[in-house]
Design an enzyme around this catalytic site. Structure first.
Site, PDB file in Angstrom:
ATOM      1  N   HIS A  40      95.592  16.904  84.245  1.00 37.69           N
ATOM      2  CA  HIS A  40      94.267  16.370  83.916  1.00 37.69           C
ATOM      3  C   HIS A  40      93.584  15.747  85.139  1.00 37.69           C
ATOM      4  O   HIS A  40      92.557  15.080  85.011  1.00 37.69           O
ATOM      5  CB  HIS A  40      94.438  15.320  82.803  1.00 37.69           C
ATOM      6  CG  HIS A  40      93.207  15.021  82.039  1.00 37.69           C
ATOM      7  ND1 HIS A  40      92.679  13.756  81.937  1.00 37.69           N
ATOM      8  CD2 HIS A  40      92.380  15.812  81.308  1.00 37.69           C
ATOM      9  CE1 HIS A  40      91.591  13.771  81.191  1.00 37.69           C
ATOM     10  NE2 HIS A  40      91.389  15.002  80.802  1.00 37.69           N
ATOM     11  N   LYS A  76      91.456  15.267  88.699  1.00 37.37           N
ATOM     12  CA  LYS A  76      90.235  15.796  89.306  1.00 37.37           C
ATOM     13  C   LYS A  76      90.088  15.157  90.683  1.00 37.37           C
ATOM     14  O   LYS A  76      89.722  13.983  90.794  1.00 37.37           O
ATOM     15  CB  LYS A  76      88.990  15.469  88.468  1.00 37.37           C
ATOM     16  CG  LYS A  76      88.995  16.083  87.065  1.00 37.37           C
ATOM     17  CD  LYS A  76      89.277  15.054  86.024  1.00 37.37           C
ATOM     18  CE  LYS A  76      89.241  15.676  84.626  1.00 37.37           C
ATOM     19  NZ  LYS A  76      89.805  14.781  83.611  1.00 37.37           N
ATOM     20  N   ASP A 108      89.210  18.030 104.989  1.00 39.45           N
ATOM     21  CA  ASP A 108      89.470  17.671 106.390  1.00 39.45           C
ATOM     22  C   ASP A 108      90.104  16.287 106.553  1.00 39.45           C
ATOM     23  O   ASP A 108      89.844  15.587 107.534  1.00 39.45           O
ATOM     24  CB  ASP A 108      88.163  17.732 107.208  1.00 39.45           C
ATOM     25  CG  ASP A 108      87.755  19.176 107.496  1.00 39.45           C
ATOM     26  OD1 ASP A 108      88.596  20.076 107.301  1.00 39.45           O
ATOM     27  OD2 ASP A 108      86.598  19.388 107.895  1.00 39.45           O
ATOM     28  N   HIS A 118      81.923  10.768  79.081  1.00 41.35           N
ATOM     29  CA  HIS A 118      83.248  11.201  79.512  1.00 41.35           C
ATOM     30  C   HIS A 118      83.800  10.331  80.638  1.00 41.35           C
ATOM     31  O   HIS A 118      84.926  10.527  81.091  1.00 41.35           O
ATOM     32  CB  HIS A 118      83.170  12.669  79.959  1.00 41.35           C
ATOM     33  CG  HIS A 118      84.483  13.343  80.112  1.00 41.35           C
ATOM     34  ND1 HIS A 118      84.957  13.808  81.333  1.00 41.35           N
ATOM     35  CD2 HIS A 118      85.450  13.633  79.211  1.00 41.35           C
ATOM     36  CE1 HIS A 118      86.135  14.365  81.166  1.00 41.35           C
ATOM     37  NE2 HIS A 118      86.465  14.275  79.891  1.00 41.35           N
ATOM     38  N   LYS A 168      85.556   7.409  82.661  1.00 35.30           N
ATOM     39  CA  LYS A 168      86.726   6.566  82.392  1.00 35.30           C
ATOM     40  C   LYS A 168      86.778   5.462  83.442  1.00 35.30           C
ATOM     41  O   LYS A 168      87.236   5.681  84.571  1.00 35.30           O
ATOM     42  CB  LYS A 168      88.023   7.397  82.441  1.00 35.30           C
ATOM     43  CG  LYS A 168      88.016   8.624  81.506  1.00 35.30           C
ATOM     44  CD  LYS A 168      87.901   9.872  82.297  1.00 35.30           C
ATOM     45  CE  LYS A 168      87.992  11.187  81.578  1.00 35.30           C
ATOM     46  NZ  LYS A 168      88.275  11.361  80.241  1.00 35.30           N
ATOM     47  N   ASP A 185      86.926  -8.689  85.500  1.00 34.35           N
ATOM     48  CA  ASP A 185      86.218  -9.761  86.203  1.00 34.35           C
ATOM     49  C   ASP A 185      85.183  -9.138  87.151  1.00 34.35           C
ATOM     50  O   ASP A 185      84.447  -8.247  86.749  1.00 34.35           O
ATOM     51  CB  ASP A 185      87.207 -10.673  86.931  1.00 34.35           C
ATOM     52  CG  ASP A 185      88.139 -11.389  85.943  1.00 34.35           C
ATOM     53  OD1 ASP A 185      87.750 -11.524  84.772  1.00 34.35           O
ATOM     54  OD2 ASP A 185      89.242 -11.793  86.335  1.00 34.35           O
TER      55      ASP A 185
END
Length: 509
Positions: free
Chosen positions: A202, A204, A209, A427, A429, A434
């Site tokens: 899952h 991404k 470079d 979508h 997350k 604080d």
């Protein structure tokens, strides 16, 4: 089978859920547990992961590259939190990054394509979903052009999440151009007998470079074309673009994770990684003048796009001002995988929730916590911490929707604010604690993300960068409907009963 469940499962909620399935639907429950009950990622895969990690560790020792330091750069109250990640992943805290929060897909695509066009040595990409339509095809063209001019390009995509990609012309275009395309955790009837097919990659990430990186909830999909038949609106995602001149950085860590994931897929990849590591020299991470000039030019591009321009307004009607580049960011990469890194992100999240003093603001598309996590949020609210949960009003999973709703009443009674986002499938997350800590990445607040999937999070310790994420959450809140306790109590008894029944099985969702 009951004895097996009780002896193997360490989570009481998971044990009870499986026993309920087994005795309610015995034949189905028996077969389902054999196929899906335990996080078997495959013996050979684990062996290749271990060997790939050993190769990386030996290379680091040989070249005197130290990845597990940096806790002394943190305030005292976060050193223990950071150590959780370092203990299980070997990755410490890295300073001196220039980071920018990218909040709309056009900006993410444009930045990614510009960086691919400017790449000179290597591009590593890892995505759960590659959906070859819209602006994704422009990324495909940029990758093909980079490979043809001599840049080494690797794309690792999840076999299930990117099923349409592996059967598309885009996949064939990349391979013809010389791009190395890898299928992560391939599935098949025979493979199902030896490992779980629902354990997915899952993650991404993009590393270019060794000094430019992208990370976030953003899959390689154009939201104008993706899942438009689900009646939940366009997907709303974010990414962080990071650059650093340091020899070891977040991008270095991402490159190591992607390279290890590629090497673990099959023996040929592992042999190639072995050859690559054994021919490695320190100069790979020493930027020559050409790269320094390129880094400066890319930074100028980032600054030029940091003005408060109004992005194109899509069907979501959300307008988030462009964020400026924040310099000197201190961060830590936390990858997790079943049977490899234990439950490192879950443990980190629970720890920082208990340490919060002023506020906890959590954005997630899928909210199905266990008792420990929901209890931590309720305890925080009861001790005076401002706790806000931002979730989509509609999600693309019927069971997850109802399992989530089963937690709402007890959270509202404890003083947690629940904001239902109306502008599409949120979508993103993100967790902000604080004013000085943020978890940013691919992890949903559910047991699948914490225990089963291969995930990655970025822990951010610099207040100015945390503030950008908080500002983004603030815009989300302006597009939310706030759930009231009395309103929720007045729902039909049958609706509450159905939610609670689904909640019994929530550890398995």
């Amino acid at each position: 089978m009951t004895l097996r469940i009780v002896s193997v499962q360490r989570n009481i909620g998971v044990s009870i859920a499986w026993v309920a399935v087994l005795y309610t639907l015995p034949v189905f429950g028996f077969i389902a547990y054999l196929l899906l009950g335990e996080p078997m990622i495959g013996r050979r895969y684990r062996e290749r992961v271990d060997e790939a990690n050993l190769l990386m560790n030996n290379m680091a020792q040989r070249e005197h590259l130290v990845f597990d330091k940096g806790q002394d750069l943190l305030p005292a109250n976060y050193r223990g939190v950071s150590q959780i990640g370092t203990r299980w992943t070997g990755l410490g805290v890295f300073p001196n990054h220039n980071m920018q929060l990218l909040t709309d897909p056009n900006t993410i695509f444009q930045g990614l394509i510009k960086d691919i066009d400017a790449a000179q040595r290597i591009i590593l990409m890892e995505f759960y979903i590659v959906y070859p339509k819209g602006q994704v095809l422009e990324v495909v063209e940029a990758l093909a052009a980079a490979a043809q001019r001599g840049v080494e390009c690797h794309v690792l995509a999840d076999s299930v999440g990117s099923f349409s990609f592996f059967n598309s012309n885009a996949h064939r275009t990349l391979e013809r151009a010389g791009v190395f395309v890898h299928q992560s955790l391939p599935v098949g009837l025979f493979k199902t007998l030896f490992k779980r097919s629902d354990l997915r990659n899952h993650r991404k990430m993009v590393a270019i470079d060794e000094y430019i990186g992208y990370i976030g909830s953003f899959n390689l999909v154009d939201p104008k074309f993706f899942k438009q038949n689900k009646n939940v609106g366009q997907w709303i995602d974010v990414a962080i673009r990071t650059t650093s001149r340091e020899s070891i950085s977040i991008t270095t860590a991402m490159a190591i994770v992607v390279a290890t994931d590629i090497g673990a897929e099959n023996n040929d990849n592992l042999d190639a990684l072995n050859h690559r590591v054994n021919s490695y020299t320190r100069k790979l991470y020493v930027m020559d003048p050409t790269i320094n000039d390129l880094n400066s030019r890319v930074k100028v591009l980032g600054n030029r796009s940091s003005h408060n321009e109004t992005p194109d307004v899509g069907s979501t009607s959300i307008v988030i001002p462009k964020m400026p580049v924040v310099e000197g960011v201190l961060a830590q990469l936390i990858p997790s995988a079943p049977q490899v890194t234990a439950h490192v992100i879950y443990n980190t999240l629970v720890t920082v929730i208990h340490r919060a003093n002023k506020r906890i603001r959590m954005t997630t598309p899928y909210f199905v916590p266990d008792e420990t996590l929901s209890g931590a949020l309720m305890i925080a609210a009861k001790r005076g911490v401002e706790v806000t949960l931002i979730v989509p009003e509609k999600v693309d999973s019927f069971l997850v929707q109802h399992a989530s709703q089963a937690y709402y009443q007890e959270l509202l009674e404890a003083g947690v604010t629940i904001a239902l986002f109306k502008g599409g499938l949120l979508h993103t997350k993100t967790v902000v604690i604080d004013d000085d800590y943020c978890l940013f990445g691919t992890v949903n607040i559910d047991m699948r993300s914490f225990y089963l999937n291969m995930e990655v999070s970025l822990a951010i310790y610099t207040p100015e960068m945390v503030a950008q994420v908080a500002d983004c959450q603030e815009v989300y809140l302006q597009n939310c409907r706030f759930l009231g306790l009395e309103e929720w109590r007045e729902r039909r008894g049958s609706a509450r009963l159905f939610d609670n029944v689904v909640r019994l099985f929530s550890p398995l969702l």
